[in-house]
Design an enzyme around this catalytic site. Structure first.
Site, short mmCIF file in Angstrom:
data_model
loop_
_atom_site.label_atom_id
_atom_site.label_comp_id
_atom_site.label_asym_id
_atom_site.label_seq_id
_atom_site.Cartn_x
_atom_site.Cartn_y
_atom_site.Cartn_z
N LYS A 182 10.10 9.21 1.05
CA LYS A 182 9.83 9.14 2.48
C LYS A 182 10.29 7.78 2.97
O LYS A 182 9.65 6.77 2.71
CB LYS A 182 8.34 9.31 2.79
CG LYS A 182 8.07 9.43 4.29
CD LYS A 182 6.69 8.95 4.72
CE LYS A 182 6.68 7.45 4.84
NZ LYS A 182 7.60 6.95 5.95
N GLU A 389 1.41 -13.32 6.55
CA GLU A 389 2.86 -13.16 6.42
C GLU A 389 3.44 -13.00 7.82
O GLU A 389 3.10 -12.09 8.55
CB GLU A 389 3.14 -11.90 5.60
CG GLU A 389 4.57 -11.56 5.36
CD GLU A 389 4.71 -10.29 4.54
OE1 GLU A 389 4.03 -9.29 4.86
OE2 GLU A 389 5.48 -10.31 3.57
N1 LIG Z 1 7.21 -6.40 -2.24
C1 LIG Z 1 8.33 -5.88 -1.79
O1 LIG Z 1 9.30 -5.63 -2.56
C2 LIG Z 1 8.46 -5.56 -0.32
C3 LIG Z 1 9.71 -5.17 0.14
C4 LIG Z 1 9.85 -4.90 1.51
C5 LIG Z 1 8.76 -4.99 2.38
N2 LIG Z 1 7.56 -5.36 1.88
C6 LIG Z 1 6.41 -5.51 2.78
O2 LIG Z 1 6.38 -4.43 3.73
C7 LIG Z 1 5.87 -4.91 4.98
C8 LIG Z 1 6.85 -4.60 6.09
O3 LIG Z 1 7.35 -3.29 5.97
P1 LIG Z 1 6.71 -2.13 6.85
O4 LIG Z 1 6.34 -2.63 8.19
O5 LIG Z 1 7.59 -0.94 6.76
O6 LIG Z 1 5.37 -1.82 6.01
P2 LIG Z 1 4.38 -0.62 6.23
O7 LIG Z 1 3.40 -0.72 5.14
O8 LIG Z 1 3.89 -0.53 7.63
O9 LIG Z 1 5.28 0.69 6.00
C9 LIG Z 1 5.90 0.89 4.76
C10 LIG Z 1 6.09 2.40 4.56
O10 LIG Z 1 4.82 3.01 4.51
C11 LIG Z 1 4.76 4.09 5.43
N3 LIG Z 1 3.38 4.28 5.86
C12 LIG Z 1 2.71 3.65 6.85
N4 LIG Z 1 1.43 4.11 6.94
C13 LIG Z 1 1.31 5.07 5.96
C14 LIG Z 1 0.27 5.93 5.53
N5 LIG Z 1 -0.94 5.92 6.12
N6 LIG Z 1 0.50 6.80 4.51
C15 LIG Z 1 1.71 6.84 3.91
N7 LIG Z 1 2.75 6.04 4.27
C16 LIG Z 1 2.55 5.18 5.29
C17 LIG Z 1 5.71 3.68 6.53
O11 LIG Z 1 6.12 4.83 7.27
C18 LIG Z 1 6.84 3.08 5.71
O12 LIG Z 1 7.67 4.10 5.21
C19 LIG Z 1 5.70 -6.40 4.80
O13 LIG Z 1 4.35 -6.69 4.47
C20 LIG Z 1 6.59 -6.74 3.61
O14 LIG Z 1 6.16 -7.89 2.92
C21 LIG Z 1 7.38 -5.67 0.54
#
Ligand SMILES: NC(=O)c1ccc[n+]([C@@H]2O[C@H](COP(=O)([O-])OP(=O)(O)OC[C@H]3O[C@@H](n4cnc5c(N)ncnc54)[C@H](O)[C@@H]3O)[C@@H](O)[C@H]2O)c1
Ligand SMILES: O=C[C@H](O)CS(=O)(=O)O
Length: 488
Positions: A182, A389
């Protein structure tokens, strides 16, 4: 595609979802817009939890034949996929810049980085070794087999629309698993284009599905609740990672969690200041500061603080902000309005508590979600940027006096993904590298991303490692076979 570009291969812009080996239009559509212009790029199939269930069932059905396929044959298909990704690097980069906003040069780099995981795990597929252990009793043989964990579900973020997918799909397929992905609703086009090329490479139907959706919660509940899914690999915020961790408990899934960061970037008095400035720019402003390993806090020792800040300010002011599709742009737009508001909140909080803006500090005159690359000084632990962050082009500088103090400050966070420091004294380098509580430590460099090294965090930055020879382990189960040689 409604923006100024055309693709050499128009078929790489797919708007159907890829479910169980079939391209499906779906009943609802999900709009994908260009964050630099706000223009609609395409409307893609908006899939449902039922579509995800279909994809999981297809992966389960396709897995036995795939797992039984000789590793060398699986590797050959992955290698062909790698070759196709690199052959289409320019088109894939243009798609990525259009939907995510990063400068084209960064998109090209991400495509190569994403492809490197497919290349790496094509090779690792052939090296999944077991063990034969000397038996303590005669008439026995003790074996250790490694077998694919089962169907994998993956949920990925918008900031690296290709690499965060191949960092999971590569090891899953190499291990013999099927996988359902997804992608983030903001950036599904890169994922769908990768699926076009996977199909072209000969990946058997059903092993890979891409399910874009506006119903992240519903699809996530299917992925975490379906007992056929044996591993969930998530990259995203710590908040959502914790939610998925809890949701996966009822079916005791293997978990890979790559979560949020709060990277310290420490510059000691004995550092090469020019190199430290280059590293700070690379680490802080890559992807407009929207990476999990971006420097989030800059600690500069008193002896070189003013010299470092002056040179960093010159470099920050020189950064070119604009549409990532334009030549020479170094900082693109933020992904959406909420991201800009978070940067503004962090700046307002810091200045209200005594920090000073050296350069930037406001939205760009370009409008939209463009933000001026910003540098603050006089930052303290009492400010939000110390614990949260930022995920934007904001560099907050803390002044420090001694090594023990700065290590305590650097470790004073619930996160533990990446940390960086610049120093030349060898004893100090060893002391600080060992004392920093992070999964990744960059020494005299601001760029640590490579497929050959284990990527991942500790504390609330996650569980598990991706990439490297360690990265395939989480997609395998270990089976102990005790073989009696004296039939009763
Ligand atoms: N550690 C790593 O390798 C890494 C890499 C990239 C981003 N990040 C982190 O991700 C964050 C930014 O990315 P973002 O805004 O997409 O994060 P996010 O957690 O909002 O979303 C990440 C993914 O989760 C999905 N998602 C959101 N709510 C959900 C739910 N209730 N159930 C299932 N899936 C759900 C989103 O649609 C997306 O596909 C930052 O905190 C960043 O540090 C970490
Ligand atoms: O945002 C997090 C990614 O993992 C960044 S990278 O892998 O270091 O490029």
């Amino acid at each position: 595609m409604s923006n100024a570009w055309t693709l050499t291969r128009g078929d790489l812009l797919r708007t159907e979802a890829f479910v169980g080996g079939r391209w499906v239009a779906g009943e609802r559509r999900l709009a994908v817009t260009n964050p630099a212009t706000g223009a609609l790029i395409a409307e893609v199939a908006d899939t449902t939890a039922a579509d995800t269930r279909t994809a999981i069932d297809a992966a389960a059905a396709a897995m036995p034949a795939w797992a039984a396929t000789p590793a060398k044959a699986r590797a050959a298909i992955l290698r062909r996929w790698f070759d196709l990704i690199m052959a289409n690097q320019e088109d894939l980069a243009r798609l990525m810049t259009a939907e995510q906003g990063k400068p084209l040069a960064e998109s090209r780099g991400e495509i190569a980085y994403a492809a490197s995981f497919i290349e790496w795990f094509a090779e690792e597929a052939k090296r999944v070794y077991g063990d034969v252990i000397p038996a303590p009793h005669g008439g026995q043989r003790i074996l250790v087999l490694k077998q694919p964990v089962g169907v994998v579900a993956a949920i990925t973020p918008w900031n690296f629309p290709a690499a965060m997918i191949t960092r999971k799909v590569g090891p899953a397929l190499a291990a013999g698993c099927g996988i359902v992905v997804k992608p983030a609703a903001q950036t599904p086009l890169s994922a769908l284009a990768l699926a076009v090329l996977a199909e072209e490479a000969g990946l058997p139907a059903g092993l890979l599905s891409i399910v874009p959706t506006s119903d992240a919660r519903g699809v996530g509940e299917e992925m975490t609740g379906n007992p056929l899914v044996r591993k969930l690999s998530f990259t995203g915020s710590t908040e959502i990672g914790k939610l998925l961790y809890r949701q996966s408990a009822d079916t005791v899934k293997k978990l890979g969690l790559e979560l949020g960061g709060n990277a310290p970037f420490i510059v000691f008095d004995d550092a090469d200041v020019d190199e430290a400035v280059k590293g700070a720019i690379a680490s802080k402003y890559r992807n407009a500061g929207q990476t999990c390993v971006c420097a989030n806090r800059l600690y500069v020792q008193a002896g070189i603080h003013d010299a470092f800040v002056a040179r960093l300010a010159d470099a920050v002011r020189a950064l070119k902000v604009g549409d990532g599709a334009a030549p020479g742009i170094e900082v693109g737009p933020l992904i959406e309005e909420a991201a800009v508001e978070k940067v503004e909140r962090h700046i307002a909080d810091a200045t209200a508590k005594g920090a000073r803006v050296v350069c930037g500090g406001a939205r760009s005159a370009l409008g939209g979600t463009f933000f001026e690359p910003t540098l603050l000084v006089g930052v303290t632990a009492a400010m939000a940027v110390a614990q949260e962050e930022t995920f934007g082009p904001l560099a907050p500088v803390f002044r420090f006096e001694d090594e023990a103090d700065v290590i305590a400050q650097a470790n004073d966070t619930r996160f533990g993904l990446a940390a960086y420091f610049y120093a030349r004294d060898l004893a100090r380098v060893w002391r600080v590298a060992e004392a920093l509580e992070y999964g990744i430590v960059g020494v005299n460099t601001g760029l640590i991303s490579t497929e050959v090294a284990p990527f991942g965090g500790i504390k609330e930055s996650g569980v598990g490692r991706e990439g490297s020879r360690y990265g395939i382990d989480d997609y395998l189960e270990i089976k102990y076979v005790c073989m009696g040689l004296n039939p009763v």
